[in-house]
Design a protein around this motif. Sequence first.
Motif, PDB file in Angstrom:
ATOM      1  N   ASP A  25    -112.650  39.655  10.330  1.00  0.00           N
ATOM      2  CA  ASP A  25    -113.754  40.704  10.306  1.00  0.00           C
ATOM      3  C   ASP A  25    -115.256  40.052   9.799  1.00  0.00           C
ATOM      4  N   ARG A  26    -115.065  38.911   9.150  1.00  0.00           N
ATOM      5  CA  ARG A  26    -116.274  38.164   8.859  1.00  0.00           C
ATOM      6  C   ARG A  26    -116.535  37.574  10.293  1.00  0.00           C
ATOM      7  N   ALA A  30    -120.149  38.002  12.184  1.00  0.00           N
ATOM      8  CA  ALA A  30    -121.123  36.895  12.675  1.00  0.00           C
ATOM      9  C   ALA A  30    -121.641  36.877  13.875  1.00  0.00           C
ATOM     10  N   ILE A  31    -120.645  37.103  14.658  1.00  0.00           N
ATOM     11  CA  ILE A  31    -120.725  37.329  16.154  1.00  0.00           C
ATOM     12  C   ILE A  31    -122.011  38.330  16.738  1.00  0.00           C
ATOM     13  N   SER A  32    -121.683  39.500  16.121  1.00  0.00           N
ATOM     14  CA  SER A  32    -122.249  40.577  16.259  1.00  0.00           C
ATOM     15  C   SER A  32    -124.055  40.317  15.818  1.00  0.00           C
ATOM     16  N   SER A  33    -124.075  39.686  14.602  1.00  0.00           N
ATOM     17  CA  SER A  33    -125.299  39.366  14.178  1.00  0.00           C
ATOM     18  C   SER A  33    -126.078  38.368  14.765  1.00  0.00           C
ATOM     19  N   GLY A  34    -125.320  37.890  15.482  1.00  0.00           N
ATOM     20  CA  GLY A  34    -126.217  36.246  16.068  1.00  0.00           C
ATOM     21  C   GLY A  34    -126.045  35.193  15.262  1.00  0.00           C
ATOM     22  N   MET A  53    -111.794  38.457  19.804  1.00  0.00           N
ATOM     23  CA  MET A  53    -112.695  37.369  19.673  1.00  0.00           C
ATOM     24  C   MET A  53    -113.424  36.999  21.063  1.00  0.00           C
ATOM     25  N   PHE A  54    -112.410  37.185  21.968  1.00  0.00           N
ATOM     26  CA  PHE A  54    -112.997  36.662  23.447  1.00  0.00           C
ATOM     27  C   PHE A  54    -113.920  37.714  23.883  1.00  0.00           C
ATOM     28  N   ASP A  55    -113.592  38.968  23.771  1.00  0.00           N
ATOM     29  CA  ASP A  55    -114.501  40.115  24.127  1.00  0.00           C
ATOM     30  C   ASP A  55    -115.683  39.978  23.409  1.00  0.00           C
ATOM     31  N   LYS A  56    -115.773  40.020  22.187  1.00  0.00           N
ATOM     32  CA  LYS A  56    -117.062  39.936  21.497  1.00  0.00           C
ATOM     33  C   LYS A  56    -118.045  38.731  21.754  1.00  0.00           C
ATOM     34  N   TYR A  59    -119.313  39.397  25.110  1.00  0.00           N
ATOM     35  CA  TYR A  59    -120.425  40.288  25.156  1.00  0.00           C
ATOM     36  C   TYR A  59    -121.726  39.623  24.718  1.00  0.00           C
ATOM     37  N   TYR A  60    -121.835  39.012  23.677  1.00  0.00           N
ATOM     38  CA  TYR A  60    -122.784  38.172  22.924  1.00  0.00           C
ATOM     39  C   TYR A  60    -123.070  36.919  23.041  1.00  0.00           C
ATOM     40  N   HIS A  61    -122.481  36.652  24.157  1.00  0.00           N
ATOM     41  CA  HIS A  61    -122.611  34.975  24.830  1.00  0.00           C
ATOM     42  C   HIS A  61    -122.819  34.154  23.870  1.00  0.00           C
ATOM     43  N   VAL A  62    -121.650  34.022  23.121  1.00  0.00           N
ATOM     44  CA  VAL A  62    -121.273  32.872  22.087  1.00  0.00           C
ATOM     45  C   VAL A  62    -120.199  31.988  22.652  1.00  0.00           C
TER      46      VAL A  62
END
Length: 115
Positions: A25-26, A30-34, A53-56, A59-62
């Motif tokens: 969750d954390r 962290a991915i969503s918030s940049g 993890m791979f999807d998120k 989507y956020y280009h991390v």
Amino acid sequence: MPDAAAVLSLLGMARRARAAIDGQDRILAAISSGQAKLVIVAFDSGLNGRKKMFDKTSYYHVPIVEFGDKAELGKAIGRKEAAAIAIVEDGFANKLRSRIGETLGGGAFDENSSV
């Protein structure tokens, strides 16, 4: 040439510097918030968590890479196990990307990798 031990040692340093986050969750937050600069997923992590993890990260280009197993990653950051770790500081993320790339070979950060 760097090896897995060097990568795991660097993860431990990142954890002590508060530059590493564990817990699904954390990490997803962290991915969503940049905040996340790099996500490392254990080879033996669960399929459902891996997909999230791979999807998120896609989507956020991390950048995301598979490295080590849950026991190795956990031990590196002072836990019993860790299925994934997010690095939230640019310096550690860049150094880890370089070391993991050298350890696993040039294709470790393939942009088209999927689960």
